[in-house]
Every structure is written in C-alpha cells, then in structure tokens.
Design an enzyme around this catalytic site. Structure first.
Site, PDB file in Angstrom:
ATOM      1  CE  LYS A  86      -3.808   2.079   2.679  1.00 30.37           C
ATOM      2  NZ  LYS A  86      -4.729   1.846   3.814  1.00 30.37           N
ATOM      3  CB  SER A 161      -7.503   4.089   2.794  1.00 30.41           C
ATOM      4  OG  SER A 161      -6.846   3.281   3.753  1.00 30.41           O
ATOM      5  CB  SER A 185      -8.633   1.132   5.288  1.00 27.78           C
ATOM      6  OG  SER A 185      -9.173   2.397   5.547  1.00 27.78           O
TER       7      SER A 185
END
Length: 484
Positions: A86, A161, A185
C-alpha cells in the site's frame, strides 16, 4: 480484453502455497510468474488503476535471485511470491506520498519494518498500490492517481483506503497484498472487491511510525484465500522496537493450525448492531451466510442487537473528524488540491476542543469495555461487512442514502467499532447481489484470538462459499449503470 489476459490469468490467480510448490518442483520459476503478472497488469491496469508505482526491473531482479536460492536449496517462506505494498508504507527508494499532493516528493530511505520482513522471507515486491488521500476515506479515488475502479464494475467504488490492494487481489495481480485498516480500510475493499481481508488484533503487526489516530490503525493481509492471509500474517506479525504498542507474543503458526471445527461454537449474529441501516439485498445475503455456520458447520447462532451498538455512530463520527482536524494547517497551501470531502471533514474536526476530545475518549473506553464484555459470552460475532454493495465512485454516499459533505461512515457502521476495540475482524466473501456485485461477511473475535477468527473464516470458506469467483472483465463496464 479478456482474451489478451487469459494466458496469464492462472499464474496471476495462483495461491502462495501453489506457487511455492510449483517453484519447488521446477514446473514454474519466479521470473516466469512475475513476468506473466506484469503482462496481466499491462493489459488490465490501465482501466483499473490499482498502482501508484510499478517496479518491474527491481521485481525481475528479485525474482532471479529467488530462482537462484530455490536452485541452491536455500528458499525462504515466501521465496519468489509476488506481493504489493500500500502506498502509505515505505519502500526504500520509492515515494511515500499516501496519494496526496501535500506529501509528494517524500522518498523513503529504507523499508518499513513490515515490508522488510516480507522482503527478508523472499517476497517479490511488484509495486505500490493506490489508496484514498491520506488513507482517510472509504472511496477509491484521490487527487494524485485519480479513480481506482472496481474489477466488478467500471466506475464503481472499490472501497478504501486500501483500494488498490483490494483491486489487485481481485484482478489476479499476484496472491499477497499489504493493506491497512483505520476505520475499515482492509475489510471494506475486501467486501466491495470480493476478496478476503483480515485486520488482526491491535499490536499483532507492528505499525511504524505508530499512527497518530488514537491507536486505531492496523496492518494486515488482503488475499483471495484465508490460507494466503494466514501465511502472510505469520511473516508480518511479531513485536518490533519501533512500535511501543506491539503485542509481546511472537506470531502463532497460523497456516499450520488453520483447520479447526466450529461445532458447538457460540456465535452472535447481529444483522444491524441494533441501529445500522442495511440495504435489504445485503441483509438477505448475509443472513443466508450466517445460517451456514449453524446448518453446515455445527455452530450455535444467536441473533442479537448488542446494547453498545447504537453508541458507535456518535463516537465514530466525532473521532474520525477530530483526528483529521489535526491536518488543518495544511489547508492554507493545499486545500485546492485536496478532495473536497476531506477538506470538509478537516474543517469540522478543527473546531473541537481538547476537553471535548478527552471526554469523548472516556466514553469510547467505556464503549470498548462493553464490546469486550459482550464477546465473553460468544466465541465470535458475525455481521455484514458493509451496508451497501459497490456504488458510483464519484459519490460520497450511494444515491439512495442521505447525503452529507463527508460522512461515508454512515454506510460502514460495522467496521470502525472494531478499530476502536482492538479486536481481530475479517471480511470473507459470502455472495453476490443480483447485479453481480460482491458481498462480504464480517467475523469478529475476542482480542488476541486471531487464530480463532482465521479458523472460522477458513471453515466458512471451505463450506463452498463465493471466494473463488473471479471478475469477468468483458462485462464489467456495463455494471456501473445498473448498480444501486
């Protein structure tokens, strides 16, 4: 598009265990697999936009090193297995911009400790995946890389996210994807993209630097199978000196102990936590999934509406807003280049006082105690992961939900409570809507019972649920018009 990608699809969708076996018997090599996945990425990613950066040359070099290790008999646990990271987490030599213009140009000088652990076990890093700006929202878009599209419908929200990680897993861009979860997320993109996502007990995986959001952020695996997540968690977990909030314990052999009977287990099923609005189709699918535990797995299901449930919305909205209010000094320079929903949230949060924050934290601690006491009477709690299926990504809320400048939490009421509580929670695929969009089932355990949650998820997965279904990229563009 499907025809272009078919020769590489099977390699992209292979599990970590299958890859390790194929490497061992030399039916496949790491360079061959990494090359095939990059060809798949080249064909599909222009319409998905799952990556903020790709590092093909570096990945191929690492794959060749893995091939040499395998030939020499010195292979490590993840030797040659592809992984994505990420955008929020440091990879040496790459920018860590968290998909906001305000942090552009920040190049990492060393790997994040969790990235270092993955690399030390032989994982091959393919690139960094997209996220919502600063990781703040549940919407798969940001001002830097733009929209990340759901593999099940172009133009639909993929969740966030950890949007790019969820999309990459669903699209067959390798088996392992690192996500993080501050208010859902990991679990939210897992729900929207039809994959498995696991938020471990707080402190199980070190978070460096310690996140300044009242200890609510967790690093965890996003994969297509529970087994791959268990293996990835084994590698990432364990204390680290740079995170003073870590659990003391070393990771358990999660993969080895993944099989476990649920017979006689007592499971609470809450379709709405006593307050949450849920789309009827989601509610029906999740209720059917809950019955699998009783009818096929031998567990006792107790439907309940916990007393603590209705206390969540006020606390969730307060904390999410006030914690983002700390970004207010950025607005003078960056507001015009930031998402308008984030700007609205920051401005609201900046208005709260320190006394209001401390008083709310006292209420939050009482809330957490109620949640922990509740699970003393049950082995697990199961709920919907989210209240809605994927909806057009340009919206903050689905069209049939009340509008608000920034409040996406209204359709994710099942997620953020367990960021506050520290309890492990997972989203496992449990079905599809009539429009062909994935739905996730959330399974929550007692604090520290990460193994128990993984075992429950593996049992449900083994009961023949929807985990192996793949997006059909030939029809995905038509779904945005018919989605709710």
């Amino acid at each position: 598009m499907t025809g272009v990608c078919d020769p590489h699809a099977e390699l992209g969708y292979m599990s970590a265990a299958a890859l390790r076996q194929a490497y061992g018997d030399t039916s496949l090599s790491p360079p061959e697999v990494v090359g095939a996945i990059y060809e798949r990425i080249a064909a599909l990613n222009p319409s998905l936009n799952a990556f903020s950066v790709l590092v093909e040359d570096q990945a191929q070099a690492a794959a060749r090193e893995s091939q040499a290790r395998i030939a020499a008999g010195t292979a490590r646990r993840l030797e040659g297995v592809p992984v994505t990271i990420k955008d929020a987490y440091d990879v040496a030599g790459l920018e860590t911009a968290t998909c906001t213009h305000a942090l552009k140009g920040k190049v990492a000088t060393q790997d994040n400790p969790v990235v270092a652990r993955l690399r030390a076990e032989g994982a091959v890093i393919l690139g960094k995946t997209t996220m919502s700006e600063f990781g703040w929202s549940g919407l798969s878009r940001n001002p830097v890389t733009g929209v990340t599209h759901n593999p099940w419908g172009h133009g639909l929200n993929a969740g966030a996210s950890s949007a790019g990680a969820g999309v990459a897993a669903a699209a067959g861009f390798g088996p392992l994807h690192l996500g993080s979860d501050g208010a859902g997320s990991i679990r939210m993109p897992a729900h929207f993209c039809g994959i498995f996502g696991f938020k471990p007990t707080y402190g199980r995986v070190p978070h460096v630097p310690v996140s300044n959001n009242d200890l609510a952020t967790y690093i965890g695996p996003m994969t297509r199978s529970v087994a791959d997540a268990a293996l990835m968690l084994e590698v990432m977990a364990g204390p680290h000196p740079l995170d003073h909030t870590c659990c003391e314990a070393e990771p358990a052999p999660y993969l080895e102990r993944l099989s476990g009977s649920l017979k006689g287990k007592r499971i609470a099923f809450s379709p709405d936590l006593g307050h949450a609005r849920v789309d009827p189709e989601i509610a029906t699918i999740v209720r059917g999934a809950a019955q699998v535990f009783a009818e096929e797995l031998g567990a006792e299901i107790v439907e309940t509406a916990p007393d603590w449930g209705p206390l969540g919305p006020e606390l969730g909205r307060f904390f999410w807003s006030v914690l983002w209010g700390r970004r207010a000094p950025l607005l003078d320079e960056w507001a015009e280049k930031m998402g308008s929903d984030l700007v609205a949230c920051i401005r609201e949060g900046a208005n709260y006082t320190a006394a209001e924050f401390i008083n709310a934290r006292e209420r939050k601690y009482a809330y957490i105690a109620q949640m922990s006491a509740f699970l003393e009477d049950y082995d697990f709690l199961i709920t919907p992961t989210c209240s809605v299926a994927a909806f057009p990504v340009e919206r903050v809320q689905p069209a049939h939900w009340p509008e608000h400048e920034w409040d996406w939490l209204a359709w994710s009421e099942f997620l953020y409570p367990f960021n506050m509580s520290g309890q492990p929670a997972a989203s496992v695929p449990c079905g599809f809507t009539r429009a062909g969009l994935p739905v996730g089932l959330q399974i929550v355990g007692r604090r520290f019972d990460d193994l128990g949650v993984l075992q429950a998820c593996a049992a449900f997965e083994g009961a023949g649920q929807a985990s192996s279904r793949r997006p059909d990229f030939a029809i995905r563009e038509s779904r945005s018009a018919s989605a709710p």
